[in-house]
Motif scaffolding. Structure first.
Motif, PDB file in Angstrom:
ATOM      1  N   ARG A 152      -2.917  66.610  21.294  1.00 35.90           N
ATOM      2  CA  ARG A 152      -1.543  66.326  21.725  1.00 35.90           C
ATOM      3  C   ARG A 152      -1.116  64.928  21.280  1.00 35.90           C
ATOM      4  N   ILE A 153       0.168  64.816  20.929  1.00 38.08           N
ATOM      5  CA  ILE A 153       0.732  63.529  20.528  1.00 38.08           C
ATOM      6  C   ILE A 153       1.741  63.122  21.594  1.00 38.08           C
ATOM      7  N   PHE A 154       1.467  61.998  22.254  1.00 38.39           N
ATOM      8  CA  PHE A 154       2.339  61.519  23.327  1.00 38.39           C
ATOM      9  C   PHE A 154       3.306  60.474  22.782  1.00 38.39           C
ATOM     10  N   LEU A 155       4.585  60.622  23.068  1.00 44.00           N
ATOM     11  CA  LEU A 155       5.566  59.589  22.764  1.00 44.00           C
ATOM     12  C   LEU A 155       5.600  58.560  23.896  1.00 44.00           C
ATOM     13  N   HIS A 156       5.320  59.014  25.095  1.00 41.23           N
ATOM     14  CA  HIS A 156       5.189  58.129  26.252  1.00 41.23           C
ATOM     15  C   HIS A 156       4.148  58.744  27.171  1.00 41.23           C
ATOM     16  N   ARG A 157       3.228  57.941  27.654  1.00 40.21           N
ATOM     17  CA  ARG A 157       2.187  58.441  28.553  1.00 40.21           C
ATOM     18  C   ARG A 157       2.221  57.629  29.840  1.00 40.21           C
ATOM     19  N   GLY A 158       2.925  58.149  30.839  1.00 39.62           N
ATOM     20  CA  GLY A 158       3.069  57.449  32.114  1.00 39.62           C
ATOM     21  C   GLY A 158       2.238  58.040  33.229  1.00 39.62           C
ATOM     22  N   ILE A 159       1.659  59.214  33.014  1.00 39.57           N
ATOM     23  CA  ILE A 159       0.825  59.840  34.035  1.00 39.57           C
ATOM     24  C   ILE A 159      -0.618  59.431  33.775  1.00 39.57           C
ATOM     25  N   ALA A 160      -1.168  58.698  34.730  1.00 40.18           N
ATOM     26  CA  ALA A 160      -2.539  58.216  34.572  1.00 40.18           C
ATOM     27  C   ALA A 160      -3.507  59.386  34.656  1.00 40.18           C
ATOM     28  N   SER A 161      -4.453  59.406  33.745  1.00 41.64           N
ATOM     29  CA  SER A 161      -5.463  60.465  33.770  1.00 41.64           C
ATOM     30  C   SER A 161      -6.851  59.876  33.543  1.00 41.64           C
ATOM     31  N   ARG A 162      -6.995  58.616  33.838  1.00 38.66           N
ATOM     32  CA  ARG A 162      -8.288  57.974  33.638  1.00 38.66           C
ATOM     33  C   ARG A 162      -9.257  58.399  34.742  1.00 38.66           C
ATOM     34  N   GLN A 163     -10.528  58.249  34.466  1.00 37.78           N
ATOM     35  CA  GLN A 163     -11.521  58.596  35.474  1.00 37.78           C
ATOM     36  C   GLN A 163     -11.448  57.584  36.617  1.00 37.78           C
TER      37      GLN A 163
END
Length: 157
Positions: free
Chosen positions: A82-93
């Motif tokens: 997937r290519i994100f133009l904006h990534r505001g939803i945290a999905s880190r461990q």
């Protein structure tokens, strides 16, 4: 720098465990992710709710380790394509820990609409009174010191 302990009074016997618990709590307070709520749902019931948007049930684990409730989240990497133009939803461990008081029991956990709910129960302890017998030694009355036996008097008889 030395730290002043609130449990250093000679009247507080055996409270060194609480000092270690407070140290553990101070270390975990720096965490800010994921956000959570703690609510009282009944007289003995508590609920911890964590916002875990984007995490599947298989990405989460809930465990009790050494009187701590430990919640861990680790997403499987499916974002490589997937290519994100904006990534505001945290999905880190993440790892979030809550120190549990003695007697707190975990009732269950559920995942609903991106919220992880963990239900706990804090039973109300019944007051216990234990009377300690006082042995009077050296009072001169043999009835008061029934457990004291004069061995030399037995040997003479």
């Amino acid at each position: 720098m030395t730290r002043l302990s609130v449990f250093n009074s000679p009247l507080l016997l055996g409270f060194d465990h609480f000092e270690r618990v407070l140290d553990r709590v101070a270390k975990t307070q720096a965490e800010g992710y994921p956000p959570y709520n703690i609510e009282q749902v009944s007289e003995v019931g508590l609920r911890i709710t964590l916002a875990v948007a984007g995490f599947a049930e298989s990405d989460l684990s809930v465990a009790v380790e050494d009187n701590q409730l430990v919640i861990r989240g680790r997403r499987q990497q499916d974002d490589a394509e997937r290519i994100f133009l904006h990534r505001g939803i945290a999905s880190r461990q993440f790892q979030r820990a809550f120190v549990l008081a003695e007697g707190i029991e975990i009732i269950g956990a559920s995942l609903e609409n991106g919220l992880l709910h963990i239900d706990l129960e804090r039973p109300i302890p019944e007051p216990k009174v234990r009377h300690i017998r006082i042995d009077a030694k050296g009072s001169g009355d043999p009835a008061d010191s029934a457990r004291t036996i004069d061995v030399s008097a037995k040997d003479r008889a």
